[in-house]
Design an enzyme around this catalytic site. Sequence first.
Site, PDB file in Angstrom:
ATOM      1  N   ASP A 125       5.192 -32.423 -47.768  1.00 16.24           N
ATOM      2  CA  ASP A 125       4.347 -31.722 -46.990  1.00 16.24           C
ATOM      3  C   ASP A 125       2.955 -32.353 -46.539  1.00 16.24           C
ATOM      4  O   ASP A 125       2.774 -32.247 -45.269  1.00 16.24           O
ATOM      5  CB  ASP A 125       3.925 -30.294 -47.650  1.00 16.24           C
ATOM      6  CG  ASP A 125       3.130 -29.273 -46.888  1.00 16.24           C
ATOM      7  OD1 ASP A 125       3.823 -28.862 -45.426  1.00 16.24           O
ATOM      8  OD2 ASP A 125       2.335 -28.719 -47.155  1.00 16.24           O
ATOM      9  N   ASP A 136       2.018 -33.202 -42.553  1.00 19.42           N
ATOM     10  CA  ASP A 136       0.787 -32.791 -41.751  1.00 19.42           C
ATOM     11  C   ASP A 136       0.025 -33.689 -41.269  1.00 19.42           C
ATOM     12  O   ASP A 136      -0.415 -33.812 -39.965  1.00 19.42           O
ATOM     13  CB  ASP A 136       0.081 -32.031 -42.864  1.00 19.42           C
ATOM     14  CG  ASP A 136       0.618 -30.776 -43.207  1.00 19.42           C
ATOM     15  OD1 ASP A 136       1.616 -30.161 -42.378  1.00 19.42           O
ATOM     16  OD2 ASP A 136       0.318 -30.044 -44.076  1.00 19.42           O
ATOM     17  N   ASP A 178       7.593 -23.725 -44.923  1.00 24.25           N
ATOM     18  CA  ASP A 178       8.228 -24.379 -46.281  1.00 24.25           C
ATOM     19  C   ASP A 178       7.495 -24.003 -47.532  1.00 24.25           C
ATOM     20  O   ASP A 178       8.218 -24.069 -48.348  1.00 24.25           O
ATOM     21  CB  ASP A 178       7.729 -26.017 -46.070  1.00 24.25           C
ATOM     22  CG  ASP A 178       6.532 -26.272 -45.540  1.00 24.25           C
ATOM     23  OD1 ASP A 178       5.516 -25.384 -45.630  1.00 24.25           O
ATOM     24  OD2 ASP A 178       6.180 -27.498 -45.508  1.00 24.25           O
ATOM     25  N   ASP A 196       5.677 -25.234 -40.579  1.00 27.00           N
ATOM     26  CA  ASP A 196       4.761 -25.703 -41.817  1.00 27.00           C
ATOM     27  C   ASP A 196       4.340 -24.819 -42.700  1.00 27.00           C
ATOM     28  O   ASP A 196       3.999 -25.202 -44.110  1.00 27.00           O
ATOM     29  CB  ASP A 196       3.549 -26.635 -41.119  1.00 27.00           C
ATOM     30  CG  ASP A 196       2.619 -27.146 -42.122  1.00 27.00           C
ATOM     31  OD1 ASP A 196       3.072 -27.810 -43.012  1.00 27.00           O
ATOM     32  OD2 ASP A 196       1.317 -26.715 -42.121  1.00 27.00           O
TER      33      ASP A 196
END
Length: 204
Positions: free
Chosen positions: A86, A90, A69, A66
């Site tokens: 993203d 999450d 990226d 995470d």
Amino acid sequence: MLDSHLRPLIDPMLNRAGKVLSGVGVTANSVTLAGLGLGLAAAAMLAFGLPGGLALLPLLLGRVLDGLDGAVARVTGRTDFGGYLDITCDFAFYGAIPLAFALRDPGNAVVAAFLLATFYLNGASFLGFAIMAEKRGITTTVQGQKSLYYSAGLLEGAETILFFVALCLWPDAFRPMALVFGALCLVTTGARVMLARRIFGVDG
């Protein structure tokens, strides 16, 4: 609360790794999806009653991805869709862990529902703040270069990861830990609403 302090420590390492990954053709979106996959795998392990310690590896690897990226995106070029993907992934991960504990033990269901509700409120306050900040042209790099405006709060990404790690290490303590963390989410939401009131003003 911790994110802005950790960024200067972890960003140089992530940026170096991001350059390597982009150099071999790995895209930021594929890293985002791989991170989500690992996070969901950790949630599945918890839901099926496996020892929480076993879920730590995919959970932590997923959170590393995470961060990676964004590092890849800084090399190859950030896109609005990448930022959207993203934050969506999450929240999918964040919601999967409380759900996993509800499935692991039906006795956790009420507390898990409370925790999910506080996540929902906190997420709404975060995204709403980002929308209003974008509308007014307000920007920040305190949390690093992001596609969205990241408003600071008592509980941020680092605190949530530490909470999930604690749940993996002591899964039988889910209920008291979730109640405390959920209450702190409500404090974070309230503080962000007050900040929004001060910055964005009140009609009339």
